[in-house]
Design an enzyme around this catalytic site. Structure first.
Site, PDB file in Angstrom:
ATOM      1  N   TYR A 106       0.835  -1.191   0.000  1.00  0.00           N
ATOM      2  CA  TYR A 106       0.000   0.000   0.000  1.00  0.00           C
ATOM      3  C   TYR A 106       0.879   1.253   0.000  1.00  0.00           C
ATOM      4  O   TYR A 106       1.992   1.250   0.547  1.00  0.00           O
ATOM      5  CB  TYR A 106      -0.883   0.046   1.248  1.00  0.00           C
ATOM      6  CG  TYR A 106      -1.982  -0.977   1.286  1.00  0.00           C
ATOM      7  CD1 TYR A 106      -3.229  -0.708   0.721  1.00  0.00           C
ATOM      8  CD2 TYR A 106      -1.791  -2.214   1.905  1.00  0.00           C
ATOM      9  CE1 TYR A 106      -4.259  -1.643   0.774  1.00  0.00           C
ATOM     10  CE2 TYR A 106      -2.803  -3.154   1.957  1.00  0.00           C
ATOM     11  CZ  TYR A 106      -4.029  -2.863   1.390  1.00  0.00           C
ATOM     12  OH  TYR A 106      -5.039  -3.794   1.435  1.00  0.00           O
ATOM     13  N   TYR A 145       0.089 -10.103   0.465  1.00  0.00           N
ATOM     14  CA  TYR A 145       1.130  -9.495   1.307  1.00  0.00           C
ATOM     15  C   TYR A 145       1.106 -10.104   2.715  1.00  0.00           C
ATOM     16  O   TYR A 145       0.067 -10.567   3.192  1.00  0.00           O
ATOM     17  CB  TYR A 145       0.959  -7.978   1.386  1.00  0.00           C
ATOM     18  CG  TYR A 145      -0.369  -7.502   1.927  1.00  0.00           C
ATOM     19  CD1 TYR A 145      -0.620  -7.424   3.298  1.00  0.00           C
ATOM     20  CD2 TYR A 145      -1.394  -7.114   1.060  1.00  0.00           C
ATOM     21  CE1 TYR A 145      -1.830  -6.970   3.785  1.00  0.00           C
ATOM     22  CE2 TYR A 145      -2.613  -6.666   1.536  1.00  0.00           C
ATOM     23  CZ  TYR A 145      -2.821  -6.594   2.905  1.00  0.00           C
ATOM     24  OH  TYR A 145      -4.036  -6.155   3.380  1.00  0.00           O
ATOM     25  N   ARG A 155      -2.253 -12.208   3.385  1.00  0.00           N
ATOM     26  CA  ARG A 155      -3.618 -11.876   2.978  1.00  0.00           C
ATOM     27  C   ARG A 155      -3.851 -12.278   1.533  1.00  0.00           C
ATOM     28  O   ARG A 155      -3.014 -12.064   0.671  1.00  0.00           O
ATOM     29  CB  ARG A 155      -3.868 -10.368   3.063  1.00  0.00           C
ATOM     30  CG  ARG A 155      -3.885  -9.715   4.431  1.00  0.00           C
ATOM     31  CD  ARG A 155      -5.019 -10.078   5.363  1.00  0.00           C
ATOM     32  NE  ARG A 155      -6.228 -10.633   4.809  1.00  0.00           N
ATOM     33  CZ  ARG A 155      -7.284  -9.930   4.368  1.00  0.00           C
ATOM     34  NH1 ARG A 155      -7.258  -8.618   4.394  1.00  0.00           N
ATOM     35  NH2 ARG A 155      -8.361 -10.538   3.929  1.00  0.00           N
ATOM     36  N   HIS A 158      -7.063  -8.848  -2.567  1.00  0.00           N
ATOM     37  CA  HIS A 158      -8.371  -8.269  -2.251  1.00  0.00           C
ATOM     38  C   HIS A 158      -8.387  -6.772  -2.525  1.00  0.00           C
ATOM     39  O   HIS A 158      -7.346  -6.119  -2.590  1.00  0.00           O
ATOM     40  CB  HIS A 158      -8.746  -8.532  -0.788  1.00  0.00           C
ATOM     41  CG  HIS A 158      -7.835  -7.876   0.199  1.00  0.00           C
ATOM     42  ND1 HIS A 158      -6.611  -8.417   0.550  1.00  0.00           N
ATOM     43  CD2 HIS A 158      -7.946  -6.717   0.889  1.00  0.00           C
ATOM     44  CE1 HIS A 158      -6.012  -7.613   1.427  1.00  0.00           C
ATOM     45  NE2 HIS A 158      -6.793  -6.571   1.650  1.00  0.00           N
ATOM     46  N   HIS A 160     -10.553  -3.223  -1.158  1.00  0.00           N
ATOM     47  CA  HIS A 160     -11.466  -2.653  -0.171  1.00  0.00           C
ATOM     48  C   HIS A 160     -12.477  -1.728  -0.853  1.00  0.00           C
ATOM     49  O   HIS A 160     -12.108  -0.939  -1.728  1.00  0.00           O
ATOM     50  CB  HIS A 160     -10.695  -1.842   0.868  1.00  0.00           C
ATOM     51  CG  HIS A 160      -9.703  -2.635   1.652  1.00  0.00           C
ATOM     52  ND1 HIS A 160      -9.995  -3.203   2.872  1.00  0.00           N
ATOM     53  CD2 HIS A 160      -8.408  -2.952   1.398  1.00  0.00           C
ATOM     54  CE1 HIS A 160      -8.924  -3.834   3.333  1.00  0.00           C
ATOM     55  NE2 HIS A 160      -7.953  -3.703   2.452  1.00  0.00           N
TER      56      HIS A 160
END
Length: 235
Positions: A106, A145, A155, A158, A160
């Site tokens: 991110y 990640y 994870r 995905h 959000h």
């Protein structure tokens, strides 16, 4: 959230507040009985986004932060319909999206994962549903990640989503996953959602929206509120 409010939702779909395998919930799940505020203190009006000022590229994460070249990774188109619990489409619903880049990182100071940042990809976007409740984003398929919840924790890929319905109480924050991810069975966040609800969080490959020589298509429909609501983040 009081039990009166929780009864509006399908307990076979929505995740619990406390899921021991997901360690963060041990610290933030409610420990005391929940309080129901007087109805007159609950704000139900607004927000109204019909005339919201969106940028021309806000919905295109492959272009809205380009500096020196193309965003790196597999280009995808994500589309779907936003409806209420009765199946009625919800027009003029503001949708905000955020995600990791193709390497699983991110653009945030807290994320110090040893993976490269992409100068041409910020991982955020927004759009508004049309008169029929439809939406569409262009983006890059996010990478997996590590997240430190347990040894060798990763994870699944995905995205959000944050949505507002017709009033402030109908906000929903959720995650969209991709079909066939091998990390599903190893992810406490995904497994905190009851089996019936997990199916609602997995997008479907959609050849009809796939753009030749450019991007694969995925469909992700979202239901706000009611017993058929898309599983939301109350963890």
């Amino acid at each position: 959230m009081a039990s009166e409010f929780l009864d509006q939702f399908d307990r076979e779909v929505q995740p619990p507040y406390l899921h021991e395998a997901y360690k963060s919930t041990l610290l933030r799940a409610p420990l005391q009985p929940l309080v129901v505020p007087p109805k007159k203190e609950i704000t139900r009006s607004g927000p109204l986004f019909k005339d919201f000022n969106l940028g021309a590229l806000d919905h295109d994460l492959t272009k809205n932060s380009v500096k020196d070249g193309e965003a790196i990774g597999e280009r995808i188109v994500v589309h779907g319909k936003v409806t209420n619990e009765k199946g009625h489409p919800l027009p003029h619903t503001l949708i905000e999206l955020w995600q990791a880049n193709s390497a699983g990182r991110y653009v945030h100071k807290v994320d110090q994962h040893d993976a490269p940042l992409d100068p041409n990809f910020l991982g955020t976007g927004r759009c508004m549903t049309d008169a029929h409740g439809n939406y569409k984003f262009y983006t890059i398929k996010p990478g997996a990640y590590p997240w430190g919840n347990h040894p060798n924790a990763w994870r699944p890929n995905h995205i959000h989503f944050s949505l507002f319905g017709g009033n402030i109480t109908s906000r929903l924050i959720t995650q969209m996953y991709f079909p066939g991810d091998p990390l599903f069975e190893h992810d406490p966040i995904f497994k905190a959602v009851p089996p019936k609800g997990r199916e609602l969080l997995i997008s479907k490959f959609d050849l009809s929206i796939t753009e030749p020589n450019f991007a694969l298509g995925y469909r992700f429909d979202i239901v706000l509120r009611g017993k058929h609501a898309t599983p939301f983040e109350n963890l």
